[in-house]
Design a protein around this motif. Structure first.
Motif, PDB file in Angstrom:
ATOM      1  N   ILE A 100       0.829  -1.201   0.000  1.00  0.00           N
ATOM      2  CA  ILE A 100       0.000   0.000   0.000  1.00  0.00           C
ATOM      3  C   ILE A 100       0.867   1.255   0.000  1.00  0.00           C
ATOM      4  N   ALA A 101       1.906   1.256   0.820  1.00  0.00           N
ATOM      5  CA  ALA A 101       2.791   2.420   0.902  1.00  0.00           C
ATOM      6  C   ALA A 101       3.493   2.673  -0.426  1.00  0.00           C
ATOM      7  N   LEU A 102       3.964   1.606  -1.078  1.00  0.00           N
ATOM      8  CA  LEU A 102       4.621   1.768  -2.377  1.00  0.00           C
ATOM      9  C   LEU A 102       3.649   2.285  -3.431  1.00  0.00           C
ATOM     10  N   GLY A 103       2.397   1.869  -3.330  1.00  0.00           N
ATOM     11  CA  GLY A 103       1.399   2.281  -4.302  1.00  0.00           C
ATOM     12  C   GLY A 103       0.817   3.657  -4.054  1.00  0.00           C
ATOM     13  N   SER A 104       1.219   4.295  -2.961  1.00  0.00           N
ATOM     14  CA  SER A 104       0.646   5.600  -2.606  1.00  0.00           C
ATOM     15  C   SER A 104       1.306   6.759  -3.345  1.00  0.00           C
ATOM     16  N   PHE A 105       2.435   6.498  -4.007  1.00  0.00           N
ATOM     17  CA  PHE A 105       3.136   7.570  -4.715  1.00  0.00           C
ATOM     18  C   PHE A 105       2.563   7.726  -6.123  1.00  0.00           C
ATOM     19  N   ASP A 106       2.359   8.991  -6.506  1.00  0.00           N
ATOM     20  CA  ASP A 106       1.740   9.265  -7.799  1.00  0.00           C
ATOM     21  C   ASP A 106       2.721   9.222  -8.951  1.00  0.00           C
ATOM     22  N   GLY A 107       3.967   9.521  -8.689  1.00  0.00           N
ATOM     23  CA  GLY A 107       4.973   9.546  -9.749  1.00  0.00           C
ATOM     24  C   GLY A 107       6.248   8.879  -9.292  1.00  0.00           C
ATOM     25  N   PRO A 108       7.366   9.155  -9.966  1.00  0.00           N
ATOM     26  CA  PRO A 108       8.646   8.569  -9.578  1.00  0.00           C
ATOM     27  C   PRO A 108       9.023   8.958  -8.153  1.00  0.00           C
ATOM     28  N   LEU A 109       9.753   8.096  -7.482  1.00  0.00           N
ATOM     29  CA  LEU A 109      10.142   8.363  -6.100  1.00  0.00           C
ATOM     30  C   LEU A 109      11.022   9.602  -6.005  1.00  0.00           C
ATOM     31  N   LYS A 110      11.768   9.883  -7.060  1.00  0.00           N
ATOM     32  CA  LYS A 110      12.627  11.070  -7.078  1.00  0.00           C
ATOM     33  C   LYS A 110      11.816  12.336  -6.834  1.00  0.00           C
ATOM     34  N   ASP A 111      10.628  12.395  -7.426  1.00  0.00           N
ATOM     35  CA  ASP A 111       9.791  13.584  -7.286  1.00  0.00           C
ATOM     36  C   ASP A 111       9.223  13.718  -5.879  1.00  0.00           C
ATOM     37  N   ALA A 112       9.152  12.604  -5.159  1.00  0.00           N
ATOM     38  CA  ALA A 112       8.514  12.612  -3.839  1.00  0.00           C
ATOM     39  C   ALA A 112       9.477  12.959  -2.715  1.00  0.00           C
ATOM     40  N   LEU A 113      10.775  12.965  -2.988  1.00  0.00           N
ATOM     41  CA  LEU A 113      11.735  13.206  -1.913  1.00  0.00           C
ATOM     42  C   LEU A 113      11.510  14.548  -1.231  1.00  0.00           C
ATOM     43  N   ASP A 114      11.179  15.564  -2.015  1.00  0.00           N
ATOM     44  CA  ASP A 114      10.935  16.900  -1.454  1.00  0.00           C
ATOM     45  C   ASP A 114       9.454  17.171  -1.219  1.00  0.00           C
ATOM     46  N   THR A 115       8.602  16.620  -2.081  1.00  0.00           N
ATOM     47  CA  THR A 115       7.183  16.985  -2.030  1.00  0.00           C
ATOM     48  C   THR A 115       6.336  16.099  -1.124  1.00  0.00           C
ATOM     49  N   HIS A 116       6.788  14.881  -0.848  1.00  0.00           N
ATOM     50  CA  HIS A 116       5.979  13.972  -0.026  1.00  0.00           C
ATOM     51  C   HIS A 116       6.818  13.297   1.063  1.00  0.00           C
ATOM     52  N   PRO A 117       7.433  14.096   1.947  1.00  0.00           N
ATOM     53  CA  PRO A 117       8.262  13.504   2.998  1.00  0.00           C
ATOM     54  C   PRO A 117       7.484  12.605   3.949  1.00  0.00           C
ATOM     55  N   THR A 118       6.192  12.899   4.153  1.00  0.00           N
ATOM     56  CA  THR A 118       5.378  12.074   5.050  1.00  0.00           C
ATOM     57  C   THR A 118       5.169  10.685   4.471  1.00  0.00           C
ATOM     58  N   LYS A 119       4.879  10.615   3.170  1.00  0.00           N
ATOM     59  CA  LYS A 119       4.709   9.317   2.520  1.00  0.00           C
ATOM     60  C   LYS A 119       6.015   8.524   2.558  1.00  0.00           C
ATOM     61  N   LEU A 120       7.127   9.226   2.399  1.00  0.00           N
ATOM     62  CA  LEU A 120       8.422   8.563   2.434  1.00  0.00           C
ATOM     63  C   LEU A 120       8.682   7.987   3.828  1.00  0.00           C
ATOM     64  N   ARG A 121       8.353   8.748   4.851  1.00  0.00           N
ATOM     65  CA  ARG A 121       8.523   8.267   6.219  1.00  0.00           C
ATOM     66  C   ARG A 121       7.587   7.111   6.513  1.00  0.00           C
ATOM     67  N   ASP A 122       6.370   7.171   5.976  1.00  0.00           N
ATOM     68  CA  ASP A 122       5.425   6.062   6.164  1.00  0.00           C
ATOM     69  C   ASP A 122       5.976   4.779   5.534  1.00  0.00           C
ATOM     70  N   LEU A 123       6.566   4.900   4.351  1.00  0.00           N
ATOM     71  CA  LEU A 123       7.157   3.735   3.687  1.00  0.00           C
ATOM     72  C   LEU A 123       8.296   3.179   4.524  1.00  0.00           C
ATOM     73  N   TYR A 124       9.118   4.048   5.047  1.00  0.00           N
ATOM     74  CA  TYR A 124      10.226   3.629   5.923  1.00  0.00           C
ATOM     75  C   TYR A 124       9.700   2.852   7.127  1.00  0.00           C
ATOM     76  N   ASN A 125       8.640   3.352   7.736  1.00  0.00           N
ATOM     77  CA  ASN A 125       8.104   2.733   8.948  1.00  0.00           C
ATOM     78  C   ASN A 125       7.500   1.350   8.693  1.00  0.00           C
ATOM     79  N   VAL A 126       6.793   1.192   7.572  1.00  0.00           N
ATOM     80  CA  VAL A 126       6.193  -0.119   7.301  1.00  0.00           C
ATOM     81  C   VAL A 126       7.266  -1.131   6.902  1.00  0.00           C
ATOM     82  N   LEU A 127       8.334  -0.656   6.264  1.00  0.00           N
ATOM     83  CA  LEU A 127       9.455  -1.545   5.963  1.00  0.00           C
ATOM     84  C   LEU A 127      10.158  -1.964   7.249  1.00  0.00           C
ATOM     85  N   LYS A 128      10.249  -1.053   8.188  1.00  0.00           N
ATOM     86  CA  LYS A 128      10.846  -1.371   9.485  1.00  0.00           C
ATOM     87  C   LYS A 128      10.012  -2.427  10.200  1.00  0.00           C
TER      88      LYS A 128
END
Length: 210
Positions: free
Chosen positions: A156-184
């Motif tokens: 679900i976390a991987l599928g939550s990004f609308d575009g390439p992960l590169k674009d999300a590094l600055d614009t979607h830090p919360t989604k990135l942190r959520d992905l980190y947490n579920v992987l943990k």
């Protein structure tokens, strides 16, 4: 348009030819490493304790498989999310992303997740393989529930990004942190609950300190 760009630049065509040869060489080396007619690493796992040069006991070979499941989740979390995300640095750095040029960083992690799920559930060979979950005792099925929940949360976390992960590094830090947490959480479930239940000793990841 890509063909036109290559056609107008002979050096690019040379590079593409060399790149294709390199991919073919690496694919052949990987195949030979596992093939019965090559290095036959497959036999090292399946024949552990019966002539294997790597694993003197079945438990050691099995432990390697379980450890690699946890390491894969850990590598996804640290190398593919935390480092490029700048979790321990002043700013994100998209150049640290896997496959940032092709924009395939998310798909690479999805492939990693498919690998973990296939070994755990036995989804390989068109679902005819033996999964790790088949070794869980009947009175400990809650471990399987947690594994399935953890796998689904990462999907679900991987599928939550609308575009390439590169674009999300600055614009979607919360989604990135959520992905980190579920992987943990997936890593924890594998390396603590599943490994303890199966009496597997957790080893150090090859990438520790990388």
């Amino acid at each position: 348009s890509a063909l036109e760009r290559f056609g107008s630049n002979p050096q690019a065509c040379i590079y593409l030819t060399l790149l294709a040869a390199d991919i073919a060489s690496n694919a052949r080396a990987l195949y030979d490493a596992w093939s019965p007619t090559g290095d036959n690493y497959l036999r090292e796992l399946t024949a552990a304790g019966e002539g294997s040069l790597v694993y003197s006991e079945v438990d050691l070979a099995f432990g390697e498989v379980i450890n690699r499941l946890g390491f894969t989740a850990e590598n996804m979390r640290e190398s593919k999310v935390a480092k490029p995300g700048g979790f321990s640095a002043p700013t994100p750095d998209y150049t640290l992303l896997e496959s940032h040029i092709s924009g395939r960083s998310l798909q690479d992690m999805e492939d990693n997740l498919v690998g973990i799920a296939s070994v755990y559930n036995g989804d390989y060979f068109n679902g005819t393989g033996s999964g790790v979950k088949g070794l869980i005792a009947d009175n400990q099925k809650s471990i399987d529930d947690k594994m399935q929940e953890a796998l689904e949360s990462v999907r679900i976390a991987l599928g939550s990004f609308d575009g390439p992960l590169k674009d999300a590094l600055d614009t979607h830090p919360t989604k990135l942190r959520d992905l980190y947490n579920v992987l943990k959480e997936l890593q924890k479930t594998i390396q603590v609950e599943l490994s303890q239940h199966l009496a597997v000793t957790i080893k150090f990841n090859d990438n520790d300190g990388d």
